[in-house]
Write a protein that holds these residues in place. Structure first.
Motif, PDB file in Angstrom:
ATOM      1  N   ARG A  96       0.902  14.662   9.194  1.00  0.00           N
ATOM      2  CA  ARG A  96       2.027  13.798   9.376  1.00  0.00           C
ATOM      3  C   ARG A  96       1.994  12.609  10.066  1.00  0.00           C
ATOM      4  O   ARG A  96       2.762  11.815  10.115  1.00  0.00           O
ATOM      5  CB  ARG A  96       3.037  14.882  10.020  1.00  0.00           C
ATOM      6  CG  ARG A  96       4.729  14.447   9.538  1.00  0.00           C
ATOM      7  CD  ARG A  96       5.511  15.609  10.101  1.00  0.00           C
ATOM      8  NE  ARG A  96       5.617  15.468  11.496  1.00  0.00           N
ATOM      9  CZ  ARG A  96       6.468  16.167  12.172  1.00  0.00           C
ATOM     10  NH1 ARG A  96       7.045  17.422  11.539  1.00  0.00           N
ATOM     11  NH2 ARG A  96       6.363  16.186  13.317  1.00  0.00           N
ATOM     12  N   ARG A  97       0.947  12.802  11.077  1.00  0.00           N
ATOM     13  CA  ARG A  97       0.638  11.583  11.942  1.00  0.00           C
ATOM     14  C   ARG A  97      -0.143  10.638  11.557  1.00  0.00           C
ATOM     15  O   ARG A  97      -0.254   9.578  12.260  1.00  0.00           O
ATOM     16  CB  ARG A  97       0.410  12.098  13.511  1.00  0.00           C
ATOM     17  CG  ARG A  97       1.225  13.184  14.022  1.00  0.00           C
ATOM     18  CD  ARG A  97       0.554  13.714  15.289  1.00  0.00           C
ATOM     19  NE  ARG A  97       0.725  12.707  16.362  1.00  0.00           N
ATOM     20  CZ  ARG A  97       0.328  12.874  17.493  1.00  0.00           C
ATOM     21  NH1 ARG A  97       0.005  14.409  17.924  1.00  0.00           N
ATOM     22  NH2 ARG A  97       0.335  12.074  18.498  1.00  0.00           N
ATOM     23  N   ALA A 168       2.529   3.215   3.535  1.00  0.00           N
ATOM     24  CA  ALA A 168       1.570   3.972   4.699  1.00  0.00           C
ATOM     25  C   ALA A 168       2.190   4.147   5.950  1.00  0.00           C
ATOM     26  O   ALA A 168       1.803   4.824   6.713  1.00  0.00           O
ATOM     27  CB  ALA A 168       0.385   2.852   4.811  1.00  0.00           C
ATOM     28  N   VAL A 170       5.758   4.062   6.228  1.00  0.00           N
ATOM     29  CA  VAL A 170       7.328   4.206   6.223  1.00  0.00           C
ATOM     30  C   VAL A 170       7.848   5.523   6.880  1.00  0.00           C
ATOM     31  O   VAL A 170       8.918   5.906   7.398  1.00  0.00           O
ATOM     32  CB  VAL A 170       7.805   4.357   4.616  1.00  0.00           C
ATOM     33  CG1 VAL A 170       7.173   5.625   4.072  1.00  0.00           C
ATOM     34  CG2 VAL A 170       9.279   4.410   4.564  1.00  0.00           C
ATOM     35  N   HIS A 171       6.517   6.318   7.106  1.00  0.00           N
ATOM     36  CA  HIS A 171       6.985   7.786   7.711  1.00  0.00           C
ATOM     37  C   HIS A 171       6.620   7.975   9.224  1.00  0.00           C
ATOM     38  O   HIS A 171       6.550   8.815   9.844  1.00  0.00           O
ATOM     39  CB  HIS A 171       6.525   8.826   7.026  1.00  0.00           C
ATOM     40  CG  HIS A 171       4.822   8.702   6.912  1.00  0.00           C
ATOM     41  ND1 HIS A 171       4.119   7.695   6.254  1.00  0.00           N
ATOM     42  CD2 HIS A 171       3.672   9.469   7.518  1.00  0.00           C
ATOM     43  CE1 HIS A 171       2.976   7.753   6.357  1.00  0.00           C
ATOM     44  NE2 HIS A 171       2.581   8.910   7.099  1.00  0.00           N
ATOM     45  N   ASP A 172       6.632   6.570   9.881  1.00  0.00           N
ATOM     46  CA  ASP A 172       6.294   6.408  11.264  1.00  0.00           C
ATOM     47  C   ASP A 172       5.166   7.068  11.704  1.00  0.00           C
ATOM     48  O   ASP A 172       5.156   7.845  12.706  1.00  0.00           O
ATOM     49  CB  ASP A 172       7.692   7.195  11.904  1.00  0.00           C
ATOM     50  CG  ASP A 172       7.546   6.553  13.251  1.00  0.00           C
ATOM     51  OD1 ASP A 172       6.974   5.662  13.731  1.00  0.00           O
ATOM     52  OD2 ASP A 172       8.359   7.294  14.046  1.00  0.00           O
ATOM     53  N   PRO A 173       3.901   6.993  11.107  1.00  0.00           N
ATOM     54  CA  PRO A 173       2.651   7.765  11.841  1.00  0.00           C
ATOM     55  C   PRO A 173       2.098   7.021  12.981  1.00  0.00           C
ATOM     56  O   PRO A 173       2.638   5.642  13.202  1.00  0.00           O
ATOM     57  CB  PRO A 173       1.630   7.324  10.583  1.00  0.00           C
ATOM     58  CG  PRO A 173       2.338   6.041  10.114  1.00  0.00           C
ATOM     59  CD  PRO A 173       3.757   5.995  10.040  1.00  0.00           C
ATOM     60  N   ASP A 174       1.496   7.652  13.863  1.00  0.00           N
ATOM     61  CA  ASP A 174       0.677   7.004  14.892  1.00  0.00           C
ATOM     62  C   ASP A 174      -0.403   6.299  14.486  1.00  0.00           C
ATOM     63  O   ASP A 174      -0.738   5.452  15.196  1.00  0.00           O
ATOM     64  CB  ASP A 174       0.353   8.259  15.985  1.00  0.00           C
ATOM     65  CG  ASP A 174       1.378   9.131  16.425  1.00  0.00           C
ATOM     66  OD1 ASP A 174       2.663   8.355  16.400  1.00  0.00           O
ATOM     67  OD2 ASP A 174       1.107  10.140  16.411  1.00  0.00           O
TER      68      ASP A 174
END
Lengths: 336, 298
Positions: A96-97, A168, A170-174
């Motif tokens: 998720r990250r 890449a 859009v889901h707010d990854p770190d």
């Protein structure tokens, strides 16, 4: 960043560094990967603590393999790759990250960019309405605001690259892994993507960008990992790396009036190993560039020259890359 | 490297971390399923035409059912008299399976095979999505389409018949047709979906899978039925997908078997085996791709 060898050493070390200065966001320990008899990665060590890092190497060097291992898409044959201390292999929750922009297409032509990016956001756990909003924002930020409701099959290569980049992050990854994100882009798309990547880095994302095109990486960062034939040849700041390559004198080109006079002065300095005189320019080779840069302004002033340009033709990634790969080639050949 | 950011620090530059809700990981298969159905509907006439034909078929058969309500007709293969609605539902087997075969060929055979070809697995598995969620999502998406002729059509026809009941007594005698139609439809949908998807996944090549599925249905299945009838070896009929589904329907609707076909339980078992084989093919390919390199080359 790295536990990599200095350029003088050639192959990477067989042991980790004695002490890690800070916890790494991305850490690769002793990773090897082979496909049957073919070794794609050999004993790779790498640490990334933040910012943008360029993963450089020619085609077939092992960059995409390393990216896939980091993204949890592939298991290393040996060793471990960690993102925030966790291996993403078989750990869906930990992914998720992570944001991953693959090199290959793989997008659904029948979907619009908005639908594609929305679906990817939903797959990362966003509610449908939130995903749709985020997708629109992400596409807008890569310059696809006007085209986001067009089907992907009508997109140019550069537009598809931008849509892939949007999915890449859009889901707010770190952590963002961008595999050849500038491939096939026209200059405008390239500029937009570079700007967006830099914005993301400023926002605190850790970004690893792979490319075999040196100037692409140079536009993004000075921090590089150089990979060749599955091995890490060097890592760190490109200028620092250049300084470490003392087998190759540093070249500085000066365009000025009366270059012969300047050449005569510089020839007296012991750090200068070679001078090549042109009609309006002089190329100096030195083993101590700092001393040269100290003395040059003084000499120019004293001689009353008009300085037109000052450049260092080999103080760039291309030169570092060529020197290191040539050195590595020589080392392996002499070993055999 | 110089001036590295501390571990996991977010700089204050207008960046706001998303702190809202995220859906349960176990529910992500719905998104995959939705995507499959969405792409299917807009991309292929091979999907739209069979669905429209199914709708027309249901309307026509519902009309026949309305006009001939209460009639009984002899059942092919056994000669037993059966209510017209059961005869209509079971009698549509050949046509509905043909439509389902077209849908399975267009969508089922290609959905995983195309993902493998273009490297779409990379987008799925670099996210918090598990291989099982992907597989179930693909199955549901294809089933939603293949199920239109195989599940929705018989269920609607059964509903029409139930709706035509004049009183509670007739309803009491007739209602069982509805769960039977649903059960029969589910068995067909599962089998056609799993076989077409499994074939596409196992072969990892859309065209080869489509050719294989069509040849199986149109050629091998037809030959098997003829062989079963001519040589009086009903077991040969087990190779025909549609015949097995029709024969399983006789068991579900509590009717005697066709004399030229194997026992209905054998047909039902054959459907189960085929469905299991299809699912195994799908899982084998998805897990294999997950372990080696999930599409898109090295």
């Amino acid at each position: 960043m790295a536990s990599a060898p200095g350029p003088e050493v050639g192959p990477p070390p067989s042991a980790p560094p004695a002490s890690a200065p800070r916890p790494a966001v991305v850490e690769v320990r002793e990773v090897s990967r082979w496909y049957g008899q073919v070794i794609a990665l050999a004993n790779v060590w790498m640490r990334v603590e933040g910012g943008i890092v360029g993963l450089l190497g020619p085609n077939g060097a092992g960059k995409s393999t390393l990216m896939k291992i980091l993204a949890g898409l592939m298991a290393p044959s040996r060793g471990v790759a960690l993102v925030h201390g966790r291996s993403l292999w078989h750990d869906a929750e930990a992914r998720r990250r992570l944001g991953y922009c693959p090199e290959h297409e793989g997008v659904y032509d029948e979907l619009t960019a908005r639908e594609f990016v929305t679906a990817m956001a939903e797959l990362s756990g966003f509610e449908s309405s939130v995903a749709r909003k985020r997708a629109a924002e992400a596409l807008d930020s890569v310059g696809l605001a006007d085209a986001m409701d067009r089907r992907l099959k009508g997109y140019s290569k550069g537009m598809r690259q931008r849509a892939k980049l949007a999915q890449a992050f859009v889901h707010d990854p770190d952590v963002l892994l961008l595999d050849e994100p500038l491939t096939g882009c026209d200059p405008l798309a390239r500029t937009q993507i570079v700007a967006r990547i830099q914005e993301l880095a400023k926002a605190g994302k850790v970004i690893i960008v792979s490319s075999h095109v040196l100037y692409e990486v140079e536009a993004l960062t000075r921090e590089i990992v150089l990979i060749h034939r599955g091995r890490v040849l060097a890592e760190g700041n490109v200028y620092r790396l250049r300084e470490l390559i003392d087998r190759h004198p540093h070249r500085v080109r000066v365009e000025c009036t009366r270059p012969r006079a300047l050449a005569a002065r510089l020839a007296e300095q012991d750090h200068v190993v070679r001078l090549t005189l042109g009609e309006h320019a002089i190329e100096i080779e030195t083993r101590q560039p700092d001393r040269l840069y100290d003395s040059l302004p003084r000499e120019v002033l004293e001689l009353g020259l008009e300085l037109k340009s000052l450049s260092s033709p080999d103080n760039n990634l291309q030169a570092v890359f060529e020197y290191l790969t040539a050195y590595w080639q020589g080392t392996t050949e002499s070993q055999t | 490297m110089t001036q590295k950011a501390p571990f996991a620090q977010i700089h204050e530059q207008g960046y706001e971390r998303y702190t809202g809700a995220r859906s349960e990981q176990g529910s992500r298969f719905w998104i995959v399923a939705k995507n499959v159905a969405s792409i299917a509907w807009r991309s292929r006439w091979a999907v739209k035409i069979p669905i429209v034909l199914t709708a027309l078929t249901v309307m026509a058969l519902a009309g026949v059912m309305f006009l001939s309500k209460g009639a009984q007709v002899p059942q092919p293969g056994s000669g037993q008299l059966v209510p017209i609605e059961v005869a209509i539902i079971l009698g549509s087997t050949g046509w509905l399976t043909l439509l389902a075969t077209i849908l399975g060929t267009a969508l089922g055979c290609s959905t995983v095979a195309d993902d493998l070809k273009v490297g779409a697995f990379q987008f799925y598995f670099s996210r918090s999505l598990r291989a099982n969620d992907y597989a179930i999502g693909k199955l549901l998406g294809v089933a939603a389409v293949v199920g239109v002729p195989l599940l929705v059509a018989p269920t609607l026809l059964a509903l029409v018949r139930v709706g035509l009941c004049k009183d509670a007594t007739e309803l009491g005698e007739t209602w069982a047709i509805l769960p039977r139609a649903v059960a029969w439809g589910l068995s067909g949908t599962l089998t056609f979906t799993l076989v077409s998807i499994g074939l596409g996944a196992a072969l990892a090549n859309r065209r080869a899978a489509q050719a294989g599925f069509l040849v199986w249905y149109l050629v091998i299945g037809s030959i098997a039925k003829v062989v079963a009838q001519v040589t009086k070896t009903p077991e040969a009929g087990l190779f025909a997908l549609d015949a097995n589904w029709g024969n399983a329907g006789r068991l579900i609707f509590d009717l005697p078997k066709d004399n030229h076909m194997p026992a209905s339980w054998q047909s039902l078992a054959a459907l189960g085996v085929l469905a299991a084989a299809g699912y195994a093919g799908l899982l084998w390919r998805v897990r294999g791709a997950e372990v080696s390199s999930v599409g898109g080359g090295s």
